[in-house]
Design a protein around this motif. Structure first.
Motif, PDB file in Angstrom:
ATOM      1  N   VAL A  30      40.373  37.185  38.875  1.00  0.00           N
ATOM      2  CA  VAL A  30      38.944  36.862  38.904  1.00  0.00           C
ATOM      3  C   VAL A  30      38.125  38.111  39.210  1.00  0.00           C
ATOM      4  CG1 VAL A  30      37.169  35.402  39.933  1.00  0.00           C
ATOM      5  CG2 VAL A  30      39.465  34.478  39.556  1.00  0.00           C
ATOM      6  N   ASP A  31      38.627  38.958  40.104  1.00  0.00           N
ATOM      7  CA  ASP A  31      37.937  40.216  40.404  1.00  0.00           C
ATOM      8  C   ASP A  31      37.783  41.056  39.130  1.00  0.00           C
ATOM      9  OD1 ASP A  31      36.748  41.982  42.362  1.00  0.00           O
ATOM     10  OD2 ASP A  31      38.489  43.268  42.130  1.00  0.00           O
ATOM     11  N   SER A  32      38.832  41.119  38.330  1.00  0.00           N
ATOM     12  CA  SER A  32      38.769  41.878  37.075  1.00  0.00           C
ATOM     13  C   SER A  32      37.856  41.204  36.053  1.00  0.00           C
ATOM     14  CB  SER A  32      40.168  42.072  36.488  1.00  0.00           C
ATOM     15  OG  SER A  32      40.965  42.880  37.340  1.00  0.00           O
ATOM     16  N   LEU A  33      37.870  39.872  36.033  1.00  0.00           N
ATOM     17  CA  LEU A  33      36.989  39.136  35.113  1.00  0.00           C
ATOM     18  C   LEU A  33      35.511  39.420  35.387  1.00  0.00           C
ATOM     19  CD1 LEU A  33      38.639  35.574  34.946  1.00  0.00           C
ATOM     20  CD2 LEU A  33      38.437  37.201  33.060  1.00  0.00           C
ATOM     21  N   SER A  34      35.176  39.761  36.635  1.00  0.00           N
ATOM     22  CA  SER A  34      33.771  40.009  36.985  1.00  0.00           C
ATOM     23  C   SER A  34      33.194  41.213  36.243  1.00  0.00           C
ATOM     24  CB  SER A  34      33.626  40.199  38.498  1.00  0.00           C
ATOM     25  OG  SER A  34      34.191  41.427  38.924  1.00  0.00           O
ATOM     26  N   LEU A  35      34.063  42.047  35.686  1.00  0.00           N
ATOM     27  CA  LEU A  35      33.607  43.189  34.877  1.00  0.00           C
ATOM     28  C   LEU A  35      33.121  42.764  33.496  1.00  0.00           C
ATOM     29  CD1 LEU A  35      33.541  46.327  34.263  1.00  0.00           C
ATOM     30  CD2 LEU A  35      35.950  46.112  33.614  1.00  0.00           C
ATOM     31  N   LEU A  36      33.610  41.624  33.005  1.00  0.00           N
ATOM     32  CA  LEU A  36      33.396  41.265  31.593  1.00  0.00           C
ATOM     33  C   LEU A  36      31.946  41.019  31.193  1.00  0.00           C
ATOM     34  CD1 LEU A  36      36.507  39.082  30.751  1.00  0.00           C
ATOM     35  CD2 LEU A  36      36.093  41.460  30.225  1.00  0.00           C
ATOM     36  N   PRO A  37      31.122  40.342  32.000  1.00  0.00           N
ATOM     37  CA  PRO A  37      29.728  40.179  31.577  1.00  0.00           C
ATOM     38  C   PRO A  37      29.034  41.513  31.308  1.00  0.00           C
ATOM     39  CG  PRO A  37      30.225  38.665  33.365  1.00  0.00           C
ATOM     40  CD  PRO A  37      31.408  39.580  33.245  1.00  0.00           C
ATOM     41  N   ALA A  38      29.302  42.505  32.154  1.00  0.00           N
ATOM     42  CA  ALA A  38      28.718  43.837  31.958  1.00  0.00           C
ATOM     43  C   ALA A  38      29.256  44.485  30.681  1.00  0.00           C
ATOM     44  CB  ALA A  38      29.009  44.717  33.169  1.00  0.00           C
ATOM     45  N   LEU A  39      30.556  44.349  30.461  1.00  0.00           N
ATOM     46  CA  LEU A  39      31.159  44.912  29.239  1.00  0.00           C
ATOM     47  C   LEU A  39      30.544  44.286  27.988  1.00  0.00           C
ATOM     48  CD1 LEU A  39      35.043  45.270  29.611  1.00  0.00           C
ATOM     49  CD2 LEU A  39      33.347  47.073  29.314  1.00  0.00           C
ATOM     50  N   ARG A  40      30.354  42.979  28.019  1.00  0.00           N
ATOM     51  CA  ARG A  40      29.797  42.289  26.855  1.00  0.00           C
ATOM     52  C   ARG A  40      28.359  42.726  26.599  1.00  0.00           C
ATOM     53  NH1 ARG A  40      32.352  36.109  27.319  1.00  0.00           N
ATOM     54  NH2 ARG A  40      34.487  36.752  26.812  1.00  0.00           N
ATOM     55  N   ARG A  41      27.583  42.879  27.667  1.00  0.00           N
ATOM     56  CA  ARG A  41      26.207  43.363  27.495  1.00  0.00           C
ATOM     57  C   ARG A  41      26.190  44.747  26.870  1.00  0.00           C
ATOM     58  NH1 ARG A  41      25.519  42.061  32.891  1.00  0.00           N
ATOM     59  NH2 ARG A  41      25.083  44.242  33.353  1.00  0.00           N
ATOM     60  N   HIS A  42      27.071  45.610  27.371  1.00  0.00           N
ATOM     61  CA  HIS A  42      27.121  46.976  26.846  1.00  0.00           C
ATOM     62  C   HIS A  42      27.546  46.983  25.387  1.00  0.00           C
ATOM     63  CE1 HIS A  42      27.653  51.293  26.652  1.00  0.00           C
ATOM     64  NE2 HIS A  42      28.851  51.084  26.143  1.00  0.00           N
ATOM     65  N   SER A  43      28.536  46.160  25.054  1.00  0.00           N
ATOM     66  CA  SER A  43      29.026  46.083  23.681  1.00  0.00           C
ATOM     67  C   SER A  43      27.916  45.641  22.727  1.00  0.00           C
ATOM     68  CB  SER A  43      30.211  45.117  23.621  1.00  0.00           C
ATOM     69  OG  SER A  43      30.749  45.055  22.323  1.00  0.00           O
ATOM     70  N   GLN A  44      27.133  44.645  23.161  1.00  0.00           N
ATOM     71  CA  GLN A  44      26.037  44.148  22.321  1.00  0.00           C
ATOM     72  C   GLN A  44      24.926  45.195  22.184  1.00  0.00           C
ATOM     73  OE1 GLN A  44      25.058  40.517  24.361  1.00  0.00           O
ATOM     74  NE2 GLN A  44      26.573  39.299  23.243  1.00  0.00           N
ATOM     75  N   SER A  45      24.579  45.850  23.299  1.00  0.00           N
ATOM     76  CA  SER A  45      23.476  46.811  23.252  1.00  0.00           C
ATOM     77  C   SER A  45      23.852  48.072  22.483  1.00  0.00           C
ATOM     78  CB  SER A  45      23.024  47.181  24.669  1.00  0.00           C
ATOM     79  OG  SER A  45      24.062  47.866  25.357  1.00  0.00           O
ATOM     80  N   PRO A  95      41.633  46.609  35.736  1.00  0.00           N
ATOM     81  CA  PRO A  95      41.259  45.431  34.957  1.00  0.00           C
ATOM     82  C   PRO A  95      41.681  45.471  33.483  1.00  0.00           C
ATOM     83  CG  PRO A  95      39.406  46.926  35.021  1.00  0.00           C
ATOM     84  CD  PRO A  95      40.519  47.587  35.805  1.00  0.00           C
ATOM     85  N   GLY A  96      42.404  46.520  33.057  1.00  0.00           N
ATOM     86  CA  GLY A  96      42.638  46.754  31.631  1.00  0.00           C
ATOM     87  C   GLY A  96      43.271  45.597  30.876  1.00  0.00           C
ATOM     88  N   VAL A  97      44.329  45.006  31.437  1.00  0.00           N
ATOM     89  CA  VAL A  97      45.006  43.906  30.738  1.00  0.00           C
ATOM     90  C   VAL A  97      44.069  42.705  30.604  1.00  0.00           C
ATOM     91  CG1 VAL A  97      46.899  42.247  30.841  1.00  0.00           C
ATOM     92  CG2 VAL A  97      47.326  44.643  31.415  1.00  0.00           C
ATOM     93  N   VAL A  98      43.309  42.439  31.662  1.00  0.00           N
ATOM     94  CA  VAL A  98      42.369  41.313  31.636  1.00  0.00           C
ATOM     95  C   VAL A  98      41.328  41.518  30.530  1.00  0.00           C
ATOM     96  CG1 VAL A  98      40.599  40.092  32.972  1.00  0.00           C
ATOM     97  CG2 VAL A  98      42.745  40.784  34.076  1.00  0.00           C
ATOM     98  N   VAL A  99      40.844  42.748  30.393  1.00  0.00           N
ATOM     99  CA  VAL A  99      39.886  43.068  29.322  1.00  0.00           C
ATOM    100  C   VAL A  99      40.539  42.853  27.957  1.00  0.00           C
ATOM    101  CG1 VAL A  99      38.502  44.885  28.258  1.00  0.00           C
ATOM    102  CG2 VAL A  99      38.567  44.683  30.749  1.00  0.00           C
ATOM    103  N   ALA A 100      41.770  43.338  27.809  1.00  0.00           N
ATOM    104  CA  ALA A 100      42.461  43.225  26.511  1.00  0.00           C
ATOM    105  C   ALA A 100      42.676  41.773  26.104  1.00  0.00           C
ATOM    106  CB  ALA A 100      43.803  43.961  26.570  1.00  0.00           C
ATOM    107  N   ILE A 101      42.982  40.912  27.070  1.00  0.00           N
ATOM    108  CA  ILE A 101      43.187  39.492  26.778  1.00  0.00           C
ATOM    109  C   ILE A 101      41.874  38.824  26.368  1.00  0.00           C
ATOM    110  CG2 ILE A 101      43.714  37.243  27.843  1.00  0.00           C
ATOM    111  CD1 ILE A 101      45.864  38.709  29.517  1.00  0.00           C
ATOM    112  N   CYS A 102      40.816  39.134  27.086  1.00  0.00           N
ATOM    113  CA  CYS A 102      39.548  38.409  26.907  1.00  0.00           C
ATOM    114  C   CYS A 102      38.655  38.995  25.828  1.00  0.00           C
ATOM    115  CB  CYS A 102      38.781  38.375  28.230  1.00  0.00           C
ATOM    116  SG  CYS A 102      39.671  37.545  29.562  1.00  0.00           S
TER     117      CYS A 102
END
Length: 222
Positions: A63-78, A96-103
């Protein structure tokens, strides 16, 4: 972790992902739990984490690693880029690398660690969970020979000064650093050189975790 632990952790993981605004598929949730089971299994030999209790591993790692994803998605879109390359430095067991790769299948993730066993574990995860966008590299990051990245992240790798200094050669033009930290690292921020721009410090709310977390966005000044 007992064989029935992933079943009992499914609902808490799904709920945490929803709280973070992440619409993850059942398949992704099961992959995350399969990854957690692999950490637990390999931990006996590879010492990937000091956290052993399943619920604590779920919260403090996944869950701690998942907390990075909203920011990553915003950056990817922008950024307007359909696919990004991300380096996770000092990745250890892949957080968080594996969590990012899965999601985020559109993000190509390279987990770098100076410990050979940990890089081997990442490769095993990529093979078992069928993640073509996940790669493990055994190297000191400053010695790594690789094309540059769009994003470089770390979670408890080093001070911000060391993190940016050791990885700067791996940044693409226009790329950024995303450093996951605990409480606001005022001293570390003050130690950064003048040619770096800390353009955002974001407080992260990690469901179920009673601890401060923040995300430091950094880029070289133009």
């Amino acid at each position: 972790m007992s064989s029935d632990a992933p079943d009992t952790l499914f609902a808490p993981l799904r709920d945490a992902a929803q709280t973070l605004g992440l619409n993850l598929s059942e398949a992704q949730l099961h992959q995350l739990l399969a990854y957690l089971a692999m950490i637990s299994k390999w931990n006996k030999v590879y010492n990937l984490t000091a956290v052993r209790e399943p619920q604590a591993m779920l919260t403090q790692h996944l869950v701690d690693s998942l907390s990075l994803l909203p920011a990553l998605r915003r950056h990817s879109q922008s950024s307007g880029q359909s696919s990004l390359r991300l380096m996770d430095v000092g990745s250890g067991g892949g957080l968080p690398g594996v969590v990012v790769a899965i999601c985020e299948p559109n993000i190509d993730v390279t987990c770098v660690d100076a410990v050979a066993k940990k890089a081997s574990f990442i490769k095993q995860v990529a093979a078992e969970l069928r993640l073509p966008n996940l790669h493990g590299e055994h190297s000191r990051v400053e010695a790594l020979n690789t094309p540059p990245f769009d994003l470089i992240t770390s979670r408890a790798f080093a001070s911000l000064l060391d993190f940016t200094t050791l990885t700067r050669q791996h940044l693409k033009p226009g790329a950024i650093w995303l450093a996951m930290k605990g409480q606001h690292p005022s001293d570390e921020l003050a130690a950064l050189p003048a040619d770096l721009d800390v353009f955002h410090v974001e407080q992260l709310q990690v469901p179920g975790l009673d601890a401060q977390r923040c995300l430091i966005w950094i880029r070289p000044k133009a």
